[in-house]
Design a protein around this motif. Structure first.
Motif, PDB file in Angstrom:
ATOM      1  N   PHE A 254      54.695  41.238  39.726  1.00 23.49           N
ATOM      2  CA  PHE A 254      53.852  40.037  39.682  1.00 23.49           C
ATOM      3  C   PHE A 254      52.525  40.350  39.005  1.00 23.49           C
ATOM      4  O   PHE A 254      51.915  41.392  39.259  1.00 23.49           O
ATOM      5  CB  PHE A 254      53.604  39.541  41.109  1.00 23.49           C
ATOM      6  N   TYR A 255      52.064  39.426  38.127  1.00 17.13           N
ATOM      7  CA  TYR A 255      50.761  39.604  37.494  1.00 17.13           C
ATOM      8  C   TYR A 255      49.726  38.812  38.283  1.00 17.13           C
ATOM      9  O   TYR A 255      49.724  37.581  38.245  1.00 17.13           O
ATOM     10  CB  TYR A 255      50.791  39.129  36.041  1.00 17.13           C
ATOM     11  N   PRO A 256      48.824  39.479  38.998  1.00 17.23           N
ATOM     12  CA  PRO A 256      47.902  38.769  39.877  1.00 17.23           C
ATOM     13  C   PRO A 256      46.645  38.233  39.211  1.00 17.23           C
ATOM     14  O   PRO A 256      45.897  37.468  39.823  1.00 17.23           O
ATOM     15  CB  PRO A 256      47.529  39.838  40.905  1.00 17.23           C
ATOM     16  N   GLY A 257      46.408  38.630  37.959  1.00 10.35           N
ATOM     17  CA  GLY A 257      45.175  38.194  37.313  1.00 10.35           C
ATOM     18  C   GLY A 257      43.960  38.709  38.066  1.00 10.35           C
ATOM     19  O   GLY A 257      43.824  39.902  38.325  1.00 10.35           O
ATOM     20  N   GLU A 258      43.064  37.788  38.470  1.00  7.90           N
ATOM     21  CA  GLU A 258      41.848  38.161  39.182  1.00  7.90           C
ATOM     22  C   GLU A 258      42.017  38.098  40.705  1.00  7.90           C
ATOM     23  O   GLU A 258      41.048  38.281  41.446  1.00  7.90           O
ATOM     24  CB  GLU A 258      40.698  37.236  38.763  1.00  7.90           C
ATOM     25  N   LEU A 259      43.223  37.812  41.176  1.00 11.99           N
ATOM     26  CA  LEU A 259      43.426  37.650  42.614  1.00 11.99           C
ATOM     27  C   LEU A 259      43.302  38.982  43.353  1.00 11.99           C
ATOM     28  O   LEU A 259      43.765  40.029  42.880  1.00 11.99           O
ATOM     29  CB  LEU A 259      44.810  37.055  42.892  1.00 11.99           C
ATOM     30  N   HIS A 260      42.684  38.924  44.520  1.00  8.28           N
ATOM     31  CA  HIS A 260      42.622  40.085  45.413  1.00  8.28           C
ATOM     32  C   HIS A 260      44.030  40.318  45.941  1.00  8.28           C
ATOM     33  O   HIS A 260      44.573  39.482  46.679  1.00  8.28           O
ATOM     34  CB  HIS A 260      41.645  39.787  46.554  1.00  8.28           C
ATOM     35  N   SER A 261      44.649  41.427  45.574  1.00  6.09           N
ATOM     36  CA  SER A 261      46.073  41.591  45.895  1.00  6.09           C
ATOM     37  C   SER A 261      46.467  43.041  46.097  1.00  6.09           C
ATOM     38  O   SER A 261      45.796  43.965  45.625  1.00  6.09           O
ATOM     39  CB  SER A 261      46.930  40.987  44.770  1.00  6.09           C
ATOM     40  N   ILE A 262      47.570  43.200  46.830  1.00  2.00           N
ATOM     41  CA  ILE A 262      48.229  44.489  47.000  1.00  2.00           C
ATOM     42  C   ILE A 262      49.679  44.294  46.577  1.00  2.00           C
ATOM     43  O   ILE A 262      50.388  43.439  47.125  1.00  2.00           O
ATOM     44  CB  ILE A 262      48.149  44.980  48.460  1.00  2.00           C
ATOM     45  N   LEU A 263      50.112  45.066  45.592  1.00  2.00           N
ATOM     46  CA  LEU A 263      51.463  44.926  45.047  1.00  2.00           C
ATOM     47  C   LEU A 263      52.298  46.142  45.448  1.00  2.00           C
ATOM     48  O   LEU A 263      51.824  47.277  45.411  1.00  2.00           O
ATOM     49  CB  LEU A 263      51.407  44.810  43.521  1.00  2.00           C
ATOM     50  N   PHE A 264      53.561  45.882  45.839  1.00  2.00           N
ATOM     51  CA  PHE A 264      54.421  46.971  46.287  1.00  2.00           C
ATOM     52  C   PHE A 264      55.847  46.754  45.793  1.00  2.00           C
ATOM     53  O   PHE A 264      56.265  45.624  45.521  1.00  2.00           O
ATOM     54  CB  PHE A 264      54.410  47.081  47.818  1.00  2.00           C
ATOM     55  N   PRO A 265      56.636  47.828  45.643  1.00  2.00           N
ATOM     56  CA  PRO A 265      58.005  47.710  45.127  1.00  2.00           C
ATOM     57  C   PRO A 265      58.900  46.925  46.082  1.00  2.00           C
ATOM     58  O   PRO A 265      58.743  46.975  47.296  1.00  2.00           O
ATOM     59  CB  PRO A 265      58.465  49.169  45.006  1.00  2.00           C
ATOM     60  N   SER A 266      59.866  46.231  45.516  1.00  2.00           N
ATOM     61  CA  SER A 266      60.809  45.441  46.312  1.00  2.00           C
ATOM     62  C   SER A 266      61.761  46.343  47.090  1.00  2.00           C
ATOM     63  O   SER A 266      62.185  47.397  46.613  1.00  2.00           O
ATOM     64  CB  SER A 266      61.622  44.533  45.383  1.00  2.00           C
ATOM     65  N   ALA A 267      62.113  45.898  48.302  1.00  2.00           N
ATOM     66  CA  ALA A 267      63.109  46.615  49.108  1.00  2.00           C
ATOM     67  C   ALA A 267      64.466  45.921  49.022  1.00  2.00           C
ATOM     68  O   ALA A 267      65.446  46.374  49.626  1.00  2.00           O
ATOM     69  CB  ALA A 267      62.652  46.683  50.563  1.00  2.00           C
ATOM     70  N   GLN A 268      64.536  44.817  48.261  1.00  2.00           N
ATOM     71  CA  GLN A 268      65.770  44.034  48.230  1.00  2.00           C
ATOM     72  C   GLN A 268      66.972  44.756  47.623  1.00  2.00           C
ATOM     73  O   GLN A 268      68.105  44.503  48.035  1.00  2.00           O
ATOM     74  CB  GLN A 268      65.529  42.694  47.524  1.00  2.00           C
ATOM     75  N   PRO A 269      66.812  45.622  46.611  1.00  2.00           N
ATOM     76  CA  PRO A 269      67.992  46.357  46.131  1.00  2.00           C
ATOM     77  C   PRO A 269      68.710  47.139  47.229  1.00  2.00           C
ATOM     78  O   PRO A 269      69.939  47.144  47.295  1.00  2.00           O
ATOM     79  CB  PRO A 269      67.405  47.288  45.063  1.00  2.00           C
ATOM     80  N   GLN A 270      67.924  47.779  48.133  1.00  2.00           N
ATOM     81  CA  GLN A 270      68.547  48.506  49.246  1.00  2.00           C
ATOM     82  C   GLN A 270      69.182  47.545  50.250  1.00  2.00           C
ATOM     83  O   GLN A 270      70.228  47.844  50.829  1.00  2.00           O
ATOM     84  CB  GLN A 270      67.506  49.371  49.962  1.00  2.00           C
TER      85      GLN A 270
END
Length: 307
Positions: A254-270
């Motif tokens: 996800f591209y958050p732009g200027e948003l205060h964010s924490i990005l983490f890898p998806s667990a859905q493949p597992q």
């Protein structure tokens, strides 16, 4: 065009009679009805020789549909937003189940009542041989748990259902919760609270599934976290005072732009891998899972922070 491998060729290679090979590959004979060693040898041999089953013929012979229903919640207000969760489940699930000779039918639902009716009708009409579904509102899911448990239908719930009678695959977010709690403390806040949107303009605190009281959002000592852009935008609309105390939790894609964010890898493949492992054995080979609850532990590696 690649030539289809015949049952006679498989029979000759694995050393078992053609009727037995045909019975195993058509699904008429499961691992419960012949020795496990024999069953696995025939399946492995056929796979190595590139055998592709005729799914329609198999469905007619066994009376079982080669279709797995993916009944997943869709937020109608945010249908145009990127949803990596749904994409990973639907596309990843389609590819993974196809490798087992099964098709995925995706049907979105927007309420617990619609979810129940959708699954009940698909099961009743023998349209599908198995179900994968997620949890929308823990307080409204009991009728669905009871229904599927009573008829012993192959189904996997994504998440942690409040029932010991159904099979589930859930992601343990404890490492992530510890990470955001530590992050909140480093930012000078006393507490971290994770909140998701529910239908009807309601909000729920995780992981306790408690309703969000509006008064809590006025507590300046709490840093709030919204899993998914849909919940983030809904919280901002509903509680204007959270503007500077709300952090987006999203996928690393996800591209958050200027948003205060924490990005983490998806667990859905597992999650998909485990769900397919359970359902393909259950639906195709009659192997009922002995373990009800399966847990995937989320990693906090490769987390990206946008302050």
């Amino acid at each position: 065009m690649k030539r289809q491998v015949s049952l006679k060729e498989i029979s000759r290679k694995c050393g078992f009679s053609m009727p037995l090979v045909s019975s195993v590959l058509s699904g008429k004979t499961t691992a419960n009805r012949c020795s496990r060693e024999t069953y696995e040898k025939i399946i492995t041999c056929a796979r190595e020789m590139g055998y592709t089953p005729n799914l329609l013929a198999k469905a007619i012979a066994t009376g079982k549909s080669p279709i797995i229903l993916f009944s997943l919640h869709e937020n109608e207000r945010n249908w145009n937003l990127p949803d990596f969760y749904l994409n990973d489940l639907i596309l990843g699930g389609s590819r993974r189940f196809a490798a087992e000779g099964l098709y995925v039918l995706y049907m979105p639902y927007r309420s617990a009542e619609e979810q129940f009716e959708q699954i009940r009708k698909a099961v009743k009409t023998a349209m599908v041989s198995g179900v994968v579904t997620n949890l929308l509102d823990s307080r409204a899911e009991k009728p669905l748990y009871d229904y599927l448990a009573e008829i012993q239908f192959p189904a996997v719930f994504l998440g942690f259902p409040k029932s010991d009678d159904v099979v589930s695959v859930g992601v343990d977010n404890t490492p992530l919760q510890n990470f955001i709690a530590d992050y909140a403390r480093r930012k000078g806040f006393a507490d971290a609270v994770q909140v998701s949107e529910l239908p009807g303009n309601r909000f729920e605190i995780h992981p306790d599934n408690l309703p969000l009281e509006p008064e809590l959002t006025e507590d300046e000592t709490i840093l709030f976290f919204a899993p998914g852009f849909a919940s983030y935008t809904a919280l901002k609309r509903r509680f204007s005072g959270l503007e500077n105390r709300l952090v987006l939790l999203e996928d690393t894609r996800f591209y958050p732009g200027e948003l205060h964010s924490i990005l983490f890898p998806s667990a859905q493949p597992q999650v998909i891998e485990k769900s397919c492992e359970i359902l393909s054995a259950w639906c195709r080979h009659g192997i009922t899972p002995t373990e009800k609850r399966h847990i995937i532990t989320r990693s906090t590696e490769e987390i990206i922070i946008h302050d």
